[in-house]
Design a protein around this motif. Sequence first.
Motif, PDB file in Angstrom:
ATOM      1  N   SER A   8       0.800  -1.212   0.000  1.00  0.00           N
ATOM      2  CA  SER A   8       0.000   0.000   0.000  1.00  0.00           C
ATOM      3  C   SER A   8       0.843   1.277   0.000  1.00  0.00           C
ATOM      4  N   ILE A   9       2.138   1.168  -0.180  1.00  0.00           N
ATOM      5  CA  ILE A   9       3.002   2.338  -0.181  1.00  0.00           C
ATOM      6  C   ILE A   9       2.924   3.023  -1.536  1.00  0.00           C
ATOM      7  N   ASP A  10       2.782   4.334  -1.532  1.00  0.00           N
ATOM      8  CA  ASP A  10       2.727   5.112  -2.764  1.00  0.00           C
ATOM      9  C   ASP A  10       4.148   5.437  -3.213  1.00  0.00           C
ATOM     10  N   TYR A  11       4.561   4.880  -4.347  1.00  0.00           N
ATOM     11  CA  TYR A  11       5.913   5.077  -4.867  1.00  0.00           C
ATOM     12  C   TYR A  11       5.939   6.088  -6.007  1.00  0.00           C
ATOM     13  N   SER A  12       4.888   6.871  -6.186  1.00  0.00           N
ATOM     14  CA  SER A  12       4.797   7.753  -7.336  1.00  0.00           C
ATOM     15  C   SER A  12       5.650   9.016  -7.198  1.00  0.00           C
ATOM     16  N   HIS A  13       6.171   9.298  -6.035  1.00  0.00           N
ATOM     17  CA  HIS A  13       6.974  10.498  -5.849  1.00  0.00           C
ATOM     18  C   HIS A  13       8.439  10.125  -5.606  1.00  0.00           C
ATOM     19  N   GLU A  14       9.299  11.064  -5.805  1.00  0.00           N
ATOM     20  CA  GLU A  14      10.723  10.855  -5.594  1.00  0.00           C
ATOM     21  C   GLU A  14      11.153  11.579  -4.323  1.00  0.00           C
ATOM     22  N   ILE A  15      11.921  10.912  -3.501  1.00  0.00           N
ATOM     23  CA  ILE A  15      12.461  11.513  -2.289  1.00  0.00           C
ATOM     24  C   ILE A  15      13.977  11.363  -2.350  1.00  0.00           C
ATOM     25  N   GLU A  16      14.671  12.437  -2.072  1.00  0.00           N
ATOM     26  CA  GLU A  16      16.121  12.373  -2.063  1.00  0.00           C
ATOM     27  C   GLU A  16      16.607  12.380  -0.633  1.00  0.00           C
ATOM     28  N   THR A  17      17.692  11.683  -0.388  1.00  0.00           N
ATOM     29  CA  THR A  17      18.316  11.691   0.920  1.00  0.00           C
ATOM     30  C   THR A  17      19.802  11.962   0.724  1.00  0.00           C
ATOM     31  N   THR A  18      20.413  12.490   1.737  1.00  0.00           N
ATOM     32  CA  THR A  18      21.838  12.769   1.650  1.00  0.00           C
ATOM     33  C   THR A  18      22.622  11.513   1.983  1.00  0.00           C
ATOM     34  N   ILE A  61      16.518  -5.431 -11.892  1.00  0.00           N
ATOM     35  CA  ILE A  61      17.321  -5.291 -10.674  1.00  0.00           C
ATOM     36  C   ILE A  61      18.016  -3.931 -10.658  1.00  0.00           C
ATOM     37  N   GLU A  62      18.613  -3.545 -11.788  1.00  0.00           N
ATOM     38  CA  GLU A  62      19.272  -2.249 -11.876  1.00  0.00           C
ATOM     39  C   GLU A  62      18.281  -1.115 -11.637  1.00  0.00           C
ATOM     40  N   ASP A  63      17.087  -1.212 -12.218  1.00  0.00           N
ATOM     41  CA  ASP A  63      16.052  -0.199 -12.041  1.00  0.00           C
ATOM     42  C   ASP A  63      15.608  -0.120 -10.581  1.00  0.00           C
ATOM     43  N   PHE A  64      15.436  -1.262  -9.947  1.00  0.00           N
ATOM     44  CA  PHE A  64      15.026  -1.293  -8.545  1.00  0.00           C
ATOM     45  C   PHE A  64      16.047  -0.580  -7.663  1.00  0.00           C
ATOM     46  N   PHE A  65      17.331  -0.901  -7.850  1.00  0.00           N
ATOM     47  CA  PHE A  65      18.377  -0.262  -7.045  1.00  0.00           C
ATOM     48  C   PHE A  65      18.402   1.241  -7.277  1.00  0.00           C
ATOM     49  N   GLN A  66      18.236   1.652  -8.529  1.00  0.00           N
ATOM     50  CA  GLN A  66      18.231   3.080  -8.863  1.00  0.00           C
ATOM     51  C   GLN A  66      17.056   3.774  -8.191  1.00  0.00           C
ATOM     52  N   ARG A  67      15.857   3.186  -8.283  1.00  0.00           N
ATOM     53  CA  ARG A  67      14.663   3.791  -7.687  1.00  0.00           C
ATOM     54  C   ARG A  67      14.737   3.815  -6.165  1.00  0.00           C
ATOM     55  N   ALA A  68      15.383   2.808  -5.577  1.00  0.00           N
ATOM     56  CA  ALA A  68      15.508   2.750  -4.123  1.00  0.00           C
ATOM     57  C   ALA A  68      16.564   3.726  -3.607  1.00  0.00           C
ATOM     58  N   GLY A  69      17.348   4.292  -4.521  1.00  0.00           N
ATOM     59  CA  GLY A  69      18.389   5.227  -4.103  1.00  0.00           C
ATOM     60  C   GLY A  69      19.614   4.525  -3.559  1.00  0.00           C
TER      61      GLY A  69
END
Length: 81
Positions: A8-18, A61-69
């Motif tokens: 149920s997590i909304d993944y439609s937005h991007e969040i950046e972290t340091t 797998i590459e896409d998942f890692f990229q999206r997960a930051g």
Amino acid sequence: MFKKRTNSIDYSHEIETTAFGYEFYREVLIPELLGSEQPAVLYWTGKEMARQFPLSTREEIEDFFQRAGWGELSIAQEKKE
């Protein structure tokens, strides 16, 4: 694109972290919270992630890692098997 199982997590937005924030969680907060149970909890978490996000191709797998930051994956060495 990777497939999500029932989540149920909304993944439609991007969040950046340091880098500091990421390292703080990884090196300070998580070990402090989990203590000696850290290896078992991280192992279970990895298994659960694999169940919820089944990935079958290198591109997924590459896409998942990229999206997960988690950074960019690259093959350092490849063998026949």
